[in-house]
Motif scaffolding. Structure first.
Motif, PDB file in Angstrom:
ATOM      1  N   UNK A   1       0.832  -1.209   0.000  1.00 38.54           N
ATOM      2  CA  UNK A   1       0.000   0.000   0.000  1.00 38.54           C
ATOM      3  C   UNK A   1       0.861   1.251   0.000  1.00 38.54           C
ATOM      4  N   UNK A   2       1.929   1.248   0.783  1.00 37.41           N
ATOM      5  CA  UNK A   2       2.815   2.405   0.821  1.00 37.41           C
ATOM      6  C   UNK A   2       3.540   2.588  -0.500  1.00 37.41           C
ATOM      7  N   UNK A   3       3.935   1.481  -1.124  1.00 43.08           N
ATOM      8  CA  UNK A   3       4.610   1.565  -2.418  1.00 43.08           C
ATOM      9  C   UNK A   3       3.698   2.196  -3.463  1.00 43.08           C
ATOM     10  N   UNK A   4       2.441   1.792  -3.472  1.00 37.04           N
ATOM     11  CA  UNK A   4       1.493   2.317  -4.459  1.00 37.04           C
ATOM     12  C   UNK A   4       1.211   3.797  -4.233  1.00 37.04           C
ATOM     13  N   UNK A   5       1.231   4.216  -2.966  1.00 35.97           N
ATOM     14  CA  UNK A   5       0.905   5.612  -2.650  1.00 35.97           C
ATOM     15  C   UNK A   5       2.117   6.530  -2.702  1.00 35.97           C
ATOM     16  N   UNK A   6       3.322   5.966  -2.736  1.00 35.24           N
ATOM     17  CA  UNK A   6       4.526   6.786  -2.688  1.00 35.24           C
ATOM     18  C   UNK A   6       4.835   7.302  -1.294  1.00 35.24           C
TER      19      UNK A   6
ATOM     20  N   UNK B   1       9.751  -3.774  -2.930  1.00 38.74           N
ATOM     21  CA  UNK B   1       8.595  -3.095  -3.512  1.00 38.74           C
ATOM     22  C   UNK B   1       8.884  -1.630  -3.839  1.00 38.74           C
ATOM     23  N   UNK B   2      10.117  -1.194  -3.640  1.00 38.55           N
ATOM     24  CA  UNK B   2      10.509   0.139  -4.078  1.00 38.55           C
ATOM     25  C   UNK B   2      10.032   1.272  -3.191  1.00 38.55           C
TER      26      UNK B   2
END
Length: 401
Positions: free
Chosen positions: A270-275, A302-303
């Motif tokens: 979730x954090x990866x998708x939200x930046x 996951x970056x």
């Protein structure tokens, strides 16, 4: 007027890497970087001043993106008691813990809080920190949260640093609201935050999502209020248990979620998708003798950007050196020195929403940098403590401490 800074090597930290320039030079114009590159390519121009950096390694100014630097008193006596076997619960039951800091902060005047905070923040400045975030959260009522936030603004006026102010009124339950956590959250949302924001005292809003603080549902109410005021959000999450706070922060496009020892794979995604940036706090991990590590491998896989910070506070991380936290980031969390330097420069800038102006040395960004008398950037992380010889430049001007 333009200044030419020459005879140096530069770790620009673009893209979170050293991105080194050997035999480098930099041109600053006022508060900003006008040009950066190799000395052989320096633009022919009239310079008001030429500064020889004597072969130093230049990095961006360090950014401490999570601190609680303003507080009354300290808890060194509690530290000694814990080492003698007294439990935190026993200390809290006798009026210690965060309650003692709230009491001392409320009793202190603005002038007293400013004087004590300046001593601590100057230590960080001397360490190479040119940008700092400072939270409230030890006042826990309107008058005392306001007092803390006013002190934070005064620190910005006193020291040559960029200072960001975060309202952490949802840090703990004040004594006036014992067993009334919903009512306190209502007070924050309806009264405290709107007034403090209207006074121009708040740059961001934070909360402590934990079983001993506030539930995800309560935190979400704070987030919605912050959102209505167009204030960015941050969150203390997953330090002691897994409540999904970091996923909640991601849903609200939080700048960062911090601590994160108990976060899950779903939280990471979730954090990866939200930046949303993962801010790790090795000082608290060390001081509390934690054994649950943040999921470093998953965050990297996951970056998710990883930042590090001192978490300077009186109870769990009385840390006066961001460089020492960088070493802990490498020794405890196995980050490379390059990753660690990125964690207190570019990624820390992202955690404060300042990535367009701070965190790397690039044309157009603010001219905040440190010229270190070292042979390689890894030495910034390698040396334990002490005061590495350095020159600190903030907004294009060398400062003395």
């Amino acid at each position: 007027m333009k200044k030419l800074w020459k005879n140096c090597h530069i770790a620009t930290m673009q893209n979170g890497q050293y991105s080194s320039i050997e035999h480098a030079a930099m041109v600053t114009s006022g508060q900003h970087i006008h040009w950066i590159g190799t000395f052989d390519d320096v633009p022919a121009d009239a310079y008001s001043e030429t500064i020889d950096l004597n072969g130093a390694w230049v990095t961006p100014g360090l950014i401490d993106c999570h601190t609680h630097s303003v507080f009354g008193g300290n808890r060194s006596v509690e530290f000694e008691k814990r080492l003698q076997g007294v439990s935190y619960a026993e200390i809290a039951a006798s009026g210690g813990g965060i309650a003692s800091t709230v009491r001392a902060t409320r009793e202190a005047s603005e002038q007293q809080l400013l004087a004590s905070a300046l001593k601590r923040v100057r230590c960080l400045l001397k360490d190479g920190v040119t940008t700092i975030e400072i939270k409230s959260g030890y006042g826990l009522d309107y008058a005392n949260e306001r007092k803390m936030l006013r002190v934070i603004r005064q620190i910005a006026e006193t020291l040559p640093m960029t200072v960001r102010s975060t309202c952490l009124a949802a840090h703990a339950l004040p004594p006036e609201y014992q067993d009334q956590s919903d009512a306190y959250i209502e007070h924050i949302c309806n009264d405290m935050l709107p007034k403090l924001h209207q006074e121009g005292l708040v740059d961001a809003v934070d909360a402590f999502c934990e079983y001993l603080a506030f539930s995800p549902a309560q935190v979400e109410r704070v987030f919605k209020t912050a959102q209505s005021l167009n204030l960015p959000i941050k969150l203390h999450a997953e330090q002691l248990s897994s409540l999904g706070g970091s996923s909640l922060a991601a849903r609200y496009q939080a700048l960062s979620a911090d601590h994160l020892e108990f976060m899950t794979e779903e939280d990471v995604k979730a954090m990866a998708a939200a930046g949303t940036v993962a801010v790790l706090l090795p000082g608290a991990f060390y001081f509390l003798r934690e054994t649950q590590y943040p999921p470093l491998q998953s965050l990297q896989q996951h970056g998710v950007r990883i930042a590090l910070s001192s978490d300077l506070n009186p109870g769990t991380s009385p840390a006066l050196s961001l460089r020492l936290m960088m070493n802990m980031g490498s020794t405890l969390f196995r980050l490379t020195p390059e990753q660690t330097l990125a964690a207190v420069t570019l990624h820390a800038a992202h955690a404060l929403g300042l990535q367009d102006t701070h965190g790397s040395l690039e044309q157009g960004k603010v001219a905040d940098f440190v010229a270190w008398d070292i042979e390689h950037p890894s030495e910034i992380v390698y040396w334990l403590g002490g005061d590495l010889p350095k020159r600190i430049i903030q907004h294009g001007n060398e400062i003395s401490i």
